[in-house]
Design an enzyme around this catalytic site. Structure first.
Site, PDB file in Angstrom:
ATOM      1  N   ASP A 149       0.773  -1.248   0.000  1.00 10.24           N
ATOM      2  CA  ASP A 149       0.000   0.000   0.000  1.00 10.24           C
ATOM      3  C   ASP A 149       0.808   1.304   0.000  1.00 10.24           C
ATOM      4  OD1 ASP A 149      -1.471  -2.150   0.841  1.00 10.24           O
ATOM      5  OD2 ASP A 149      -2.208  -1.226   2.659  1.00 10.24           O
ATOM      6  N   ARG A 266      -7.677  -0.959  11.419  1.00 11.05           N
ATOM      7  CA  ARG A 266      -6.419  -0.436  10.893  1.00 11.05           C
ATOM      8  C   ARG A 266      -6.584   0.610   9.794  1.00 11.05           C
ATOM      9  NH1 ARG A 266      -6.304  -6.012   9.346  1.00 11.05           N
ATOM     10  NH2 ARG A 266      -6.634  -6.326   7.124  1.00 11.05           N
ATOM     11  N   ASP A 267      -5.412   1.115   9.380  1.00 12.39           N
ATOM     12  CA  ASP A 267      -5.248   1.998   8.224  1.00 12.39           C
ATOM     13  C   ASP A 267      -5.915   3.364   8.430  1.00 12.39           C
ATOM     14  OD1 ASP A 267      -4.158  -0.383   7.355  1.00 12.39           O
ATOM     15  OD2 ASP A 267      -5.856  -0.926   6.092  1.00 12.39           O
ATOM     16  N   GLU A 318     -10.414  -2.510   4.284  1.00 15.87           N
ATOM     17  CA  GLU A 318      -9.081  -1.982   4.579  1.00 15.87           C
ATOM     18  C   GLU A 318      -8.928  -0.598   3.949  1.00 15.87           C
ATOM     19  OE1 GLU A 318      -6.369  -5.980   4.720  1.00 15.87           O
ATOM     20  OE2 GLU A 318      -6.607  -5.127   2.736  1.00 15.87           O
ATOM     21  N   TRP A 405      -3.730  -9.135  -3.997  1.00 12.61           N
ATOM     22  CA  TRP A 405      -3.234 -10.055  -2.967  1.00 12.61           C
ATOM     23  C   TRP A 405      -3.276 -11.509  -3.414  1.00 12.61           C
ATOM     24  CZ3 TRP A 405       0.114  -8.859   0.339  1.00 12.61           C
ATOM     25  CH2 TRP A 405       0.114  -7.617   0.973  1.00 12.61           C
TER      26      TRP A 405
HETATM   27  C1  FRU Z   1      -3.826  -3.712   2.666  1.00 10.60           C
HETATM   28  C2  FRU Z   1      -3.211  -4.100   4.005  1.00 10.60           C
HETATM   29  C3  FRU Z   1      -3.583  -3.097   5.060  1.00 10.60           C
HETATM   30  C4  FRU Z   1      -2.482  -3.264   6.059  1.00 10.60           C
HETATM   31  C5  FRU Z   1      -1.292  -3.503   5.158  1.00 10.60           C
HETATM   32  C6  FRU Z   1      -0.272  -4.428   5.743  1.00 10.60           C
HETATM   33  O1  FRU Z   1      -3.155  -4.181   1.567  1.00 10.60           O
HETATM   34  O2  FRU Z   1      -3.609  -5.400   4.343  1.00 10.60           O
HETATM   35  O3  FRU Z   1      -4.866  -3.285   5.606  1.00 10.60           O
HETATM   36  O4  FRU Z   1      -2.300  -2.128   6.851  1.00 10.60           O
HETATM   37  O5  FRU Z   1      -1.798  -4.068   3.967  1.00 10.60           O
HETATM   38  O6  FRU Z   1       0.867  -4.467   4.946  1.00 10.60           O
END
Ligand code: FRU
Length: 597
Positions: A149, A266-267, A318, A405
């Site tokens: 990311d 997160r994020d 995410e 992914w």
């Molecule tokens: C998205 C993610 C985020 C996380 C990061 C970890 O691609 O899974 O949610 O913060 O990558 O590398």
């Protein structure tokens, strides 16, 4: 006597292993445990990596105190490449790597059998010269190692900062760190030292950054303040700040600043809300996003949630973002919530969905019915999209990670893995009662165009119109345009090995699709060969813009009303363009070599 002999044996073993290892003191203490005493006289120790090897856990002890723990796939049978471990901060200190690496349960090997011990070496330099034929020219890639990311994107003092999820110790996901690069023109990038490293709270997952113009956090006027997820036992949100334009960061001593008992939390994306004159943060929280509010960027209060029952929920939510986006042809703006999901994309794996609506200072209200899902890009390689904070001229500029992914760890590169999309300026358009995002390549990209090789008005019909490039080049742009709607049309890019990518605009279905089944190397994942299809929001004319950069094709229909980003790995560059149409259409065709020198 027996004891004496075994001591002698062990001693001579250490000495021999030491010699092998170029005076690196390597001691194998069990089948899976090794200690290495490292001299910090040189700048780097180069670690030999084999991507198929199991991960070794390396505790780095400085003067016997644990400095950090890293994971590296130390070479067992062969060396794929080296990664540098920077020793310069530890000059004059005792550096010990306390390392465990378990061979598979079936394996008869012990750690001492690994080839890596012979290959470990010191060096004062690390060569990052590109060795990859698939490394893009005008898309950002890390100099070496893994990237996912985009993070902490913020504009300040003429520089667009890009931080990113980075593994400095291998080209597969791991050791999450914020890598760092800057650009002044969105096309040429300068690599900087990694910015934020894992600490006791956990690895450094995704997040955002802002400029604190009024020093409300007390970290200094105009400090860049980053909020990121500390991924430890739980996912919590942490702050770091920089008073030197992102060159160095200090970790806030009262981290974490936001906690939760949700496992996927997160994020964080920070944004300033002018209605309440407060900072807000939006955080992906299970199957929804949560908004928090703060007056000082340090103390946060939960405000509201959005998302349950809305859009796609076939995966983990995410990397959210909330941005004010202009509606084309009006003075109106709307709030757009970008939301990345993995898996859940109709064509498999990860993708970016979005919701158009209004943030009223406290909560997000979606304009569309809950069952409507809108995708920002219909290709398979467009994920973790977020926008630059503080961008000039109220621009909303987005950047995505150009992978998926499902196979990101296996794409056929090694020195680096993954590129970002081209930056895209966002706006909204209305079509049959709904607002949709328009993602247009940022205008800066036009500066890459060299003199066109082809610039012609032609009649396209059933018989193919073909053009072979003057030279085999891997980076170019094709524009196909017409003043009136056109009939079903196919555009094919191919090379003389028969590798090809077929793009089809279907006028009756109003769809655009891209077929990469025979695009080149598709063998590394069963999820890679695919046809991706998107709605085509066409009313008046027709424009298809195709950006090619060695291993990627980004197609934009009608200036970004439909966007489609797909990776491709052709053995040789596609050097032939052919176009056919169901009925005769008058179109303009342009081919531009692109040059990012
Ligand atoms: C998205 C993610 C985020 C996380 C990061 C970890 O691609 O899974 O949610 O913060 O990558 O590398």
């Amino acid at each position: 006597m027996k004891k004496f002999l075994s001591v002698l044996f062990v001693c001579s073993f250490f000495i021999l292993t030491g010699l092998y290892a170029q005076e690196i003191d390597v001691r194998h203490l069990s089948d899976s445990h090794t200690m290495i005493r490292v001299s910090a006289d040189k700048k780097f120790i180069l670690l030999p990596i084999q991507e198929s090897a199991p991960e070794a856990r390396i505790k780095v002890l400085i003067d016997t105190r644990l400095e950090h723990t890293i994971q590296a796939r130390l070479a067992v049978e062969k060396v794929d490449y080296f990664v540098p471990f920077n020793l310069s901060p530890y000059k004059g200190k005792q550096v010990l790597f306390d390392l465990t690496q378990h061979a598979g349960r079936e394996s008869k090997r012990t750690i001492a059998d690994n080839v890596c011990w012979k290959e470990l070496k010191y060096s004062d330099s690390f060569d990052t010269t590109n060795r990859e034929k698939f490394r893009p020219d005008y898309h950002f890639t890390p100099a070496y190692g893994w990237m996912n990311d985009p993070n902490g994107m913020v504009y300040k003092d003429g520089e667009y900062h890009l931080f990113y999820q980075y593994n400095p110790y291998g080209s597969m996901w791991g050791n999450m760190t914020w890598g760092h690069a800057v650009t002044t023109d969105l096309t040429h990038w300068t690599h900087l030292e990694p910015a934020i490293f894992a600490n006791e709270l956990g690895a450094v997952f995704s997040g955002s950054a802002i400029v604190d113009k009024n020093n409300i956090a007390g970290f200094g006027k105009d400090a860049i303040i980053a909020m990121y997820t500390s991924a430890g036992t739980n996912q919590t949100q942490s702050l770091a700040y920089s008073n030197d334009n992102g060159r160095t960061f200090k970790i806030y001593e009262k981290n974490p600043v936001i906690t939760s008992d949700i496992p996927d939390f997160r994020d964080p994306k920070l944004f300033f809300d002018e209605q309440t004159n407060e900072w807000k943060v939006i955080i992906a929280s299970g199957q929804e996003v949560r908004f928090f509010t703060s007056k000082n960027l340090k103390d946060w209060t939960y405000e509201s949630s959005f998302g349950l029952g809305y859009g796609n929920h076939d995966g983990v939510w995410e990397c959210p973002d909330l941005v004010k986006v202009k509606v084309q042809g009006s003075n109106e703006t709307k709030d757009v919530l970008l939301l990345n999901i993995n898996p859940g994309f109709p064509f498999g794996g990860s993708a970016t969905q979005y919701f158009v609506g209004r943030f009223d200072g406290h909560r997000f209200i979606c304009d569309s019915k809950p069952e409507i899902t809108k995708w920002m890009d219909y290709g398979k390689d467009h994920y973790a999209t977020v926008t630059w904070s503080n961008a000039p001229d109220n621009r909303v500029i987005a950047l995505a990670w150009m992978s998926n992914w499902q196979y990101a760890n296996n794409v056929p590169t090694q020195q680096f893995r993954s590129a970002n999309s081209v930056p895209r300026d966002l706006s909204l358009f209305k079509y049959e009662g709904e607002h949709y995002l328009c993602s247009s390549p940022s205008p800066e990209l036009l500066s890459l165009r060299e003199k066109s090789w082809l610039n012609k008005r032609v009649t396209i019909a059933k018989r193919e119109y073909a053009y072979t490039f003057k030279k085999d080049i891997p980076t170019y742009e094709i524009v196909l345009s017409a003043d009136a709607p056109i009939s079903t049309t196919q555009v094919c890019l191919s090379n003389d090995l028969g590798e090809k990518v077929l793009m089809t605009y279907d006028a009756s279905k109003k769809t655009f699709s891209m077929n990469r089944d025979k695009s080149g190397d598709v063998s590394f994942s069963k999820d890679f060969p695919i046809v991706t299809t998107a709605p085509a929001y066409i009313d008046n004319g027709f424009e298809l813009r195709i950006l090619v950069d060695r291993c990627s094709i980004e197609a934009f229909l009608n200036n970004g009303r439909t966007a489609m980003t797909n990776l491709v790995f052709p053995t040789k560059p596609y050097n032939r363009l052919s176009v056919t149409s169901e009925r005769a259409n008058k179109v303009n065709i342009q081919v531009y070599p692109l040059n990012n020198k």
